[in-house]
Design an enzyme around this catalytic site. Sequence first.
Site, PDB file in Angstrom:
ATOM      1  CB  ALA A  15      22.741  57.462  74.499  1.00 11.20           C
TER       2      ALA A  15
ATOM      3  CG  HIS B 218      19.050  57.164  84.868  1.00 14.24           C
ATOM      4  ND1 HIS B 218      18.024  56.306  85.190  1.00 14.24           N
ATOM      5  CD2 HIS B 218      18.766  57.637  83.639  1.00 14.24           C
ATOM      6  CE1 HIS B 218      17.171  56.261  84.184  1.00 14.24           C
ATOM      7  NE2 HIS B 218      17.596  57.056  83.228  1.00 14.24           N
TER       8      HIS B 218
ATOM      9  NE  ARG C 228      16.723  61.030  83.213  1.00 13.95           N
ATOM     10  CZ  ARG C 228      17.514  60.859  82.188  1.00 13.95           C
ATOM     11  NH1 ARG C 228      18.742  61.287  82.227  1.00 13.95           N
ATOM     12  NH2 ARG C 228      17.089  60.246  81.118  1.00 13.95           N
TER      13      ARG C 228
HETATM   14  C1  FAD Z   1      23.919  54.705  79.970  1.00 12.08           C
HETATM   15  C2  FAD Z   1      23.687  56.080  79.391  1.00 12.08           C
HETATM   16  C3  FAD Z   1      22.485  56.370  78.776  1.00 12.08           C
HETATM   17  C4  FAD Z   1      22.263  57.640  78.235  1.00 12.08           C
HETATM   18  N1  FAD Z   1      21.095  57.884  77.552  1.00 12.08           N
HETATM   19  C5  FAD Z   1      20.928  59.081  76.943  1.00 12.08           C
HETATM   20  C6  FAD Z   1      19.796  59.322  76.118  1.00 12.08           C
HETATM   21  O1  FAD Z   1      18.957  58.455  75.927  1.00 12.08           O
HETATM   22  N2  FAD Z   1      19.684  60.552  75.529  1.00 12.08           N
HETATM   23  C7  FAD Z   1      20.600  61.542  75.700  1.00 12.08           C
HETATM   24  O2  FAD Z   1      20.436  62.638  75.138  1.00 12.08           O
HETATM   25  N3  FAD Z   1      21.706  61.322  76.457  1.00 12.08           N
HETATM   26  C8  FAD Z   1      21.889  60.128  77.067  1.00 12.08           C
HETATM   27  N4  FAD Z   1      23.012  59.903  77.809  1.00 12.08           N
HETATM   28  C9  FAD Z   1      24.025  60.962  77.894  1.00 12.08           C
HETATM   29  C10 FAD Z   1      24.801  61.031  76.580  1.00 12.08           C
HETATM   30  O3  FAD Z   1      25.028  59.731  76.099  1.00 12.08           O
HETATM   31  C11 FAD Z   1      26.131  61.729  76.758  1.00 12.08           C
HETATM   32  O4  FAD Z   1      25.963  62.933  77.441  1.00 12.08           O
HETATM   33  C12 FAD Z   1      26.763  62.026  75.412  1.00 12.08           C
HETATM   34  O5  FAD Z   1      26.803  60.877  74.633  1.00 12.08           O
HETATM   35  C13 FAD Z   1      28.154  62.588  75.611  1.00 12.08           C
HETATM   36  O6  FAD Z   1      28.772  62.679  74.366  1.00 12.08           O
HETATM   37  P1  FAD Z   1      30.199  63.346  74.257  1.00 12.08           P
HETATM   38  O7  FAD Z   1      30.546  63.312  72.815  1.00 12.08           O
HETATM   39  O8  FAD Z   1      30.189  64.637  74.953  1.00 12.08           O
HETATM   40  O9  FAD Z   1      31.160  62.393  75.107  1.00 12.08           O
HETATM   41  P2  FAD Z   1      31.429  60.821  75.019  1.00 12.08           P
HETATM   42  O10 FAD Z   1      30.481  60.171  74.102  1.00 12.08           O
HETATM   43  O11 FAD Z   1      31.489  60.299  76.390  1.00 12.08           O
HETATM   44  O12 FAD Z   1      32.885  60.747  74.379  1.00 12.08           O
HETATM   45  C14 FAD Z   1      34.006  61.152  75.136  1.00 12.08           C
HETATM   46  C15 FAD Z   1      35.258  60.872  74.336  1.00 12.08           C
HETATM   47  O13 FAD Z   1      36.365  61.549  74.914  1.00 12.08           O
HETATM   48  C16 FAD Z   1      37.467  60.677  74.982  1.00 12.08           C
HETATM   49  N5  FAD Z   1      38.360  61.128  76.055  1.00 12.08           N
HETATM   50  C17 FAD Z   1      38.031  61.465  77.323  1.00 12.08           C
HETATM   51  N6  FAD Z   1      39.129  61.847  78.007  1.00 12.08           N
HETATM   52  C18 FAD Z   1      40.178  61.750  77.150  1.00 12.08           C
HETATM   53  C19 FAD Z   1      41.569  61.982  77.261  1.00 12.08           C
HETATM   54  N7  FAD Z   1      42.140  62.391  78.397  1.00 12.08           N
HETATM   55  N8  FAD Z   1      42.347  61.771  76.172  1.00 12.08           N
HETATM   56  C20 FAD Z   1      41.817  61.342  74.995  1.00 12.08           C
HETATM   57  N9  FAD Z   1      40.494  61.094  74.843  1.00 12.08           N
HETATM   58  C21 FAD Z   1      39.705  61.303  75.905  1.00 12.08           C
HETATM   59  C22 FAD Z   1      36.844  59.326  75.248  1.00 12.08           C
HETATM   60  O14 FAD Z   1      37.770  58.280  74.977  1.00 12.08           O
HETATM   61  C23 FAD Z   1      35.660  59.406  74.291  1.00 12.08           C
HETATM   62  O15 FAD Z   1      36.102  59.099  72.990  1.00 12.08           O
HETATM   63  C24 FAD Z   1      23.258  58.642  78.358  1.00 12.08           C
HETATM   64  C25 FAD Z   1      24.459  58.346  78.981  1.00 12.08           C
HETATM   65  C26 FAD Z   1      24.690  57.079  79.494  1.00 12.08           C
HETATM   66  C27 FAD Z   1      25.996  56.778  80.161  1.00 12.08           C
END
Ligand code: FAD
Length: 532
Positions: free
Chosen positions: A46, A243, A291
């Site tokens: 992010a 995006h 977006r």
């Molecule tokens: C390039 C980029 C820029 C972004 N910028 C922004 C921003 O500026 N502001 C904002 O609000 N959002 C932003 N986002 C979106 C935001 O980063 C994500 O929506 C958020 O971080 C998701 O967090 P999460 O904890 O849900 O999942 P994640 O951070 O994706 O974590 C998922 C976890 O689940 C684990 N996992 C998945 N499947 C399995 C499995 N089968 N078995 C075991 N483990 C598994 C993975 O290994 C990982 O540890 C951005 C996203 C990207 C890709």
Amino acid sequence: MQTDFLVIGSGIAGLTYALKVAQEFPDKKVVVMTKATADETNTKYAQGGIAVVNDLENDSFEKHIEDTLIAGDGLCNEKVVEIVVKEGPDRVNEIIEWGARFDKEKDGDYKLGKEGGHSEYRILHHKDVTGKEMERALIDAVAAQKNIEFIKHCFVIDIITQHHLGYLITKSTPDIECYGVYVLNLETNRIEKIVAKITLLATGGNGQVYRTTTNPSIATGDGVAMVYRAKGRIENMEFIQFHPTALFEPGLKGQAFLITEAVRGDGGILRNKNGEAFMEKYDPRKDLAPRDIVARAIDSEMKKTGTEHVWLDCRHFSKEKFIEHFPNIYEKCLSIGIDITKYMIPVAPAAHYSCGGIKTDEWGRSSVKNLYACGECSSTGLHGANRLASNSLLEAMVFAHRCFIDVKEKVRSVEIKENIPDWNARGTAEPKEMILITQSLKELQLVMSDYVGIVRNDVRLQRAMRRLDLLWEETEQLYQSTSLSTQLMELRNMITVGYLIVKGAAFRKESRGLHFNTDYPGQSELVQNIVL
Ligand SMILES: Cc1cc2nc3c(=O)[nH]c(=O)nc-3n(C[C@H](O)[C@H](O)[C@H](O)COP(=O)(O)OP(=O)(O)OC[C@H]3O[C@@H](n4cnc5c(N)ncnc54)[C@H](O)[C@@H]3O)c2cc1C
């Protein structure tokens, strides 16, 4: 293994929840699992920041709520929007206490950024690597919390329900219950069962279903696919946010580098092949329109001019200021020969964020008992048909907290389920040809990108469904006959997720938010969430 609290995923959602639960129950073990390294998550990438009302002189909860509702195009759950916006500041203060740093002005006030769809400056950020900084702070805090067991390189295959005890489960079975998960330990190559009182899925997004995505390789929609297989409820999968501005690098395979919206917030201008600033033709908010509008405008310009990208012009920026705010982007562009003070940056849309997911209520409860979901894998009602920029980190933290509040009492009344059978791997053999998996993955990504991308129509969706059916059949055969590998399980999950996206898109006979179907350019009067 048995535990009271099982957390799948080590991004912002999983770690925030794990920390809270571990601090509340110092005598209990909290197990956090991830299929990769600790920090390989969407969170780490992010850039732009976290949207939160901070400056009450110029901003207000009402304005942030209004901006979120406008972006969501009629489908947000207003109560959830209010919850997230109003509880957001407390959650952000907590992560600051856990050690996350956000950029400040010289006078000590936080520097606030602005992104598309926001009416005010309200984005807290850490240069252009906000997620990396938040993930670092969380991992440090988790490491200091003695009762969290962090298990890496363990791939969760499926959640355990009554199905695994031999009962017939359908979508209409009441009280489907989660007893834990089966996992493939990638270090020992053994399948183990983890029995838990409460399981939280925080498995992130599914950008890898598309050919070009800003998401890292872990983003394969595993949690959504697992819940769908367990007959739980999945919602609004058709709303995939593209995006508008991923860096275009010819021939790139894998994760595309993101050029954050904050660059346009600071004055970056989109130009087409002929150098024309085109956004004013599409929306009065020009480069800072939401977006979906910007991505469709770019898609349309690319199709008109027959190019694979448009340009983002930052040549008028002060070099010093650009480097101060966007050091990572500056370095990345320079590394491929683009000095942003002299040349424009080639950009194209890329799959970025899944607005739908595992349907939850306002406490993060899924439709499966004792199974919670939060973060990008969930559908809480915040984003509706389109996520407002920088609202997802906020949502993950607010819902991690709400899940924690809900499980605090509940855990006392849940019993660990006994006599869960071991995983049955009889009749499977080592895979003979990896090409069967890698080629199917390529096909899936092409089908999804070409037929179920930014602009859709009925014929494309029907074609996509037919191709997915075939891929599904072939992959199921492979799954039943070979021993499990990450690649095979991810492929299987991504085909399921692709199917859910196509099915949701086919049901939605209108154009709304991120779903644009040229056969139904208007909006239906029936405003509904599509639950599968
Ligand atoms: C390039 C980029 C820029 C972004 N910028 C922004 C921003 O500026 N502001 C904002 O609000 N959002 C932003 N986002 C979106 C935001 O980063 C994500 O929506 C958020 O971080 C998701 O967090 P999460 O904890 O849900 O999942 P994640 O951070 O994706 O974590 C998922 C976890 O689940 C684990 N996992 C998945 N499947 C399995 C499995 N089968 N078995 C075991 N483990 C598994 C993975 O290994 C990982 O540890 C951005 C996203 C990207 C890709």
